[in-house]
Design a protein around this motif. Structure first.
Motif, PDB file in Angstrom:
ATOM      1  N   ASP A 117       0.822  -1.211   0.000  1.00  0.00           N
ATOM      2  CA  ASP A 117       0.000   0.000   0.000  1.00  0.00           C
ATOM      3  C   ASP A 117       0.857   1.262   0.000  1.00  0.00           C
ATOM      4  N   ALA A 118       2.022   1.202   0.630  1.00  0.00           N
ATOM      5  CA  ALA A 118       2.904   2.366   0.650  1.00  0.00           C
ATOM      6  C   ALA A 118       3.396   2.699  -0.751  1.00  0.00           C
ATOM      7  N   PHE A 119       3.658   1.694  -1.563  1.00  0.00           N
ATOM      8  CA  PHE A 119       4.118   1.956  -2.930  1.00  0.00           C
ATOM      9  C   PHE A 119       2.954   2.293  -3.857  1.00  0.00           C
ATOM     10  N   ARG A 120       1.757   1.856  -3.518  1.00  0.00           N
ATOM     11  CA  ARG A 120       0.595   2.279  -4.300  1.00  0.00           C
ATOM     12  C   ARG A 120       0.257   3.746  -4.053  1.00  0.00           C
ATOM     13  N   ARG A 121       0.622   4.242  -2.858  1.00  0.00           N
ATOM     14  CA  ARG A 121       0.402   5.651  -2.517  1.00  0.00           C
ATOM     15  C   ARG A 121       1.678   6.195  -1.887  1.00  0.00           C
ATOM     16  N   PRO A 122       2.736   6.392  -2.680  1.00  0.00           N
ATOM     17  CA  PRO A 122       4.024   6.843  -2.126  1.00  0.00           C
ATOM     18  C   PRO A 122       3.904   8.222  -1.487  1.00  0.00           C
ATOM     19  N   ARG A 123       4.649   8.393  -0.398  1.00  0.00           N
ATOM     20  CA  ARG A 123       4.567   9.640   0.368  1.00  0.00           C
ATOM     21  C   ARG A 123       5.177  10.810  -0.394  1.00  0.00           C
ATOM     22  N   TYR A 124       6.280  10.581  -1.094  1.00  0.00           N
ATOM     23  CA  TYR A 124       6.974  11.635  -1.824  1.00  0.00           C
ATOM     24  C   TYR A 124       6.999  11.308  -3.322  1.00  0.00           C
ATOM     25  N   PRO A 125       7.314  12.307  -4.174  1.00  0.00           N
ATOM     26  CA  PRO A 125       7.370  12.029  -5.616  1.00  0.00           C
ATOM     27  C   PRO A 125       8.305  10.869  -5.941  1.00  0.00           C
ATOM     28  N   VAL A 126       7.917  10.078  -6.915  1.00  0.00           N
ATOM     29  CA  VAL A 126       8.697   8.904  -7.308  1.00  0.00           C
ATOM     30  C   VAL A 126       9.866   9.360  -8.173  1.00  0.00           C
ATOM     31  N   ILE A 127      11.075   9.125  -7.691  1.00  0.00           N
ATOM     32  CA  ILE A 127      12.278   9.462  -8.456  1.00  0.00           C
ATOM     33  C   ILE A 127      13.230   8.279  -8.384  1.00  0.00           C
ATOM     34  N   LEU A 128      14.173   8.263  -9.294  1.00  0.00           N
ATOM     35  CA  LEU A 128      15.229   7.253  -9.275  1.00  0.00           C
ATOM     36  C   LEU A 128      16.532   7.948  -9.635  1.00  0.00           C
ATOM     37  N   GLY A 129      17.427   8.045  -8.659  1.00  0.00           N
ATOM     38  CA  GLY A 129      18.680   8.752  -8.903  1.00  0.00           C
ATOM     39  C   GLY A 129      18.605  10.165  -8.380  1.00  0.00           C
ATOM     40  N   ARG A 130      18.674  11.151  -9.275  1.00  0.00           N
ATOM     41  CA  ARG A 130      18.644  12.558  -8.881  1.00  0.00           C
ATOM     42  C   ARG A 130      17.222  13.011  -8.588  1.00  0.00           C
ATOM     43  N   SER A 131      17.100  14.158  -7.932  1.00  0.00           N
ATOM     44  CA  SER A 131      15.775  14.671  -7.575  1.00  0.00           C
ATOM     45  C   SER A 131      14.959  15.053  -8.799  1.00  0.00           C
ATOM     46  N   GLN A 132      15.622  15.385  -9.915  1.00  0.00           N
ATOM     47  CA  GLN A 132      14.887  15.750 -11.125  1.00  0.00           C
ATOM     48  C   GLN A 132      14.531  14.551 -11.998  1.00  0.00           C
ATOM     49  N   ASP A 133      14.956  13.359 -11.622  1.00  0.00           N
ATOM     50  CA  ASP A 133      14.681  12.168 -12.428  1.00  0.00           C
ATOM     51  C   ASP A 133      13.351  11.545 -12.017  1.00  0.00           C
ATOM     52  N   LEU A 134      12.273  12.207 -12.396  1.00  0.00           N
ATOM     53  CA  LEU A 134      10.940  11.723 -12.046  1.00  0.00           C
ATOM     54  C   LEU A 134      10.648  10.403 -12.750  1.00  0.00           C
ATOM     55  N   ALA A 135       9.943   9.544 -12.061  1.00  0.00           N
ATOM     56  CA  ALA A 135       9.595   8.227 -12.595  1.00  0.00           C
ATOM     57  C   ALA A 135       8.182   7.880 -12.144  1.00  0.00           C
ATOM     58  N   CYS A 136       7.717   6.718 -12.538  1.00  0.00           N
ATOM     59  CA  CYS A 136       6.390   6.272 -12.119  1.00  0.00           C
ATOM     60  C   CYS A 136       6.403   4.755 -11.971  1.00  0.00           C
ATOM     61  N   TYR A 137       5.512   4.266 -11.123  1.00  0.00           N
ATOM     62  CA  TYR A 137       5.341   2.831 -10.955  1.00  0.00           C
ATOM     63  C   TYR A 137       4.317   2.348 -11.977  1.00  0.00           C
ATOM     64  N   THR A 138       4.689   1.346 -12.739  1.00  0.00           N
ATOM     65  CA  THR A 138       3.780   0.796 -13.739  1.00  0.00           C
ATOM     66  C   THR A 138       3.200  -0.560 -13.323  1.00  0.00           C
ATOM     67  N   ARG A 139       3.772  -1.135 -12.251  1.00  0.00           N
ATOM     68  CA  ARG A 139       3.266  -2.427 -11.788  1.00  0.00           C
ATOM     69  C   ARG A 139       3.698  -2.636 -10.346  1.00  0.00           C
ATOM     70  N   ILE A 140       2.756  -2.983  -9.497  1.00  0.00           N
ATOM     71  CA  ILE A 140       3.035  -3.260  -8.090  1.00  0.00           C
ATOM     72  C   ILE A 140       2.217  -4.483  -7.706  1.00  0.00           C
ATOM     73  N   GLU A 141       2.893  -5.535  -7.228  1.00  0.00           N
ATOM     74  CA  GLU A 141       2.177  -6.756  -6.893  1.00  0.00           C
ATOM     75  C   GLU A 141       3.001  -7.606  -5.931  1.00  0.00           C
ATOM     76  N   VAL A 142       2.354  -8.546  -5.315  1.00  0.00           N
ATOM     77  CA  VAL A 142       3.023  -9.535  -4.474  1.00  0.00           C
ATOM     78  C   VAL A 142       3.157 -10.817  -5.288  1.00  0.00           C
ATOM     79  N   VAL A 143       4.373 -11.353  -5.345  1.00  0.00           N
ATOM     80  CA  VAL A 143       4.623 -12.568  -6.120  1.00  0.00           C
ATOM     81  C   VAL A 143       5.247 -13.624  -5.205  1.00  0.00           C
ATOM     82  N   GLU A 144       5.079 -14.863  -5.605  1.00  0.00           N
ATOM     83  CA  GLU A 144       5.646 -15.997  -4.877  1.00  0.00           C
ATOM     84  C   GLU A 144       6.872 -16.477  -5.633  1.00  0.00           C
ATOM     85  N   LEU A 145       8.038 -16.321  -5.036  1.00  0.00           N
ATOM     86  CA  LEU A 145       9.265 -16.761  -5.672  1.00  0.00           C
ATOM     87  C   LEU A 145       9.442 -18.270  -5.515  1.00  0.00           C
ATOM     88  N   LYS A 146      10.174 -18.845  -6.452  1.00  0.00           N
ATOM     89  CA  LYS A 146      10.468 -20.278  -6.419  1.00  0.00           C
ATOM     90  C   LYS A 146      11.973 -20.475  -6.259  1.00  0.00           C
TER      91      LYS A 146
END
Length: 244
Positions: A117-146
């Motif tokens: 739920d935290a990643f479905r509604r992130p508290r701060y803007p989604v970035i990766l790397g620098r503060s100006q590198d805005l990004a977005c989540y395209t898929r969020i799910e729980v998976v069962e690893l093997k």
């Protein structure tokens, strides 16, 4: 094992080498663990204790380039302004070239499926790397690893100890974690693996056949699932974390 799987996409990113200050700013080809830690804290909205948190990822970029930027290097001043007031600071503008990665995609795995739920509604803007590198989540799910004895690894981090077993990759010293209470980074060596390597290509010592975590929901290559190696942020290096 159930894990949280997050797919992030952006336009640009850059993972700076912390020991380069002037002239040029090269980028790591893969995000350092400290970047992952900061990203997770941003989504949750607070600095979390890293103990017990493990992660794995798969990272790609469609291309790369260079951007021309500049920084202001300031120092204390003993001069005066035209009006006679004393200057507090003075400095120079230093241009530099920054290495940037284009259209990055990060698939991040965390051993905390309860944080979905935290990643479905992130508290701060989604970035990766620098503060100006805005990004977005395209898929969020729980998976069962093997667990499997055969898999393929690519575009990921492996422990430094595996450099003698994997016929590819580059060893690099990367920020592992930053304690923001005293702003002291902790560094560790990792094997940066960008090309594809199968478990059959890895050297094995002794008679043991290790088991690896794999994602059955990821694309398979040559009938092999995508292997995942989970890392920690603190404590002893975890060369055997992903093995049964």
């Amino acid at each position: 094992m159930q894990v949280l799987k997050i797919v992030l996409e952006g336009v640009t990113t850059s993972f700076r080498y912390p020991h380069f200050m002037l002239g040029t700013q090269p980028s790591f080809p893969l995000p350092p663990p400290a970047t992952i830690y900061g990203h997770v804290c941003s989504a949750l909205g607070e600095w979390i204790e890293p103990d017990g948190l493990t992660f794995a990822y798969h990272f790609t970029a469609a291309g790369e380039g260079q951007d021309l930027e500049h920084i202001h290097v300031l120092s204390a001043s003993s001069g005066k302004l035209p009006g006679g007031e004393r200057k507090a600071l003075e400095g120079n503008i230093n241009p530099f070239r920054r290495h940037i990665l284009l259209f990055p995609q990060l698939t991040l795995y965390l051993n905390r499926p309860d944080w979905i739920d935290a990643f479905r509604r992130p508290r701060y803007p989604v970035i990766l790397g620098r503060s100006q590198d805005l990004a977005c989540y395209t898929r969020i799910e729980v998976v069962e690893l093997k667990q499997t004895a055969q898999a393929y690894f690519e575009h990921t981090l492996l422990p430094y100890a595996m450099a003698t077993q994997v016929p590819a990759g580059v060893v690099a010293l990367m920020p592992r974690w930053i304690d923001y209470r005293d702003r002291r980074p902790v560094f560790a060596r990792y094997l940066l693996l960008q090309q594809r390597v199968t478990t059959d290509q890895m050297l094995r010592f002794g008679d043991q056949t290790p088991l690896f975590w794999s994602d059955p929901t990821a694309p398979s290559m040559g009938g092999l699932p995508l292997g995942l190696w989970f890392h920690t942020f603190v404590g002893a290096n975890d060369e055997a974390l992903a093995m049964a």
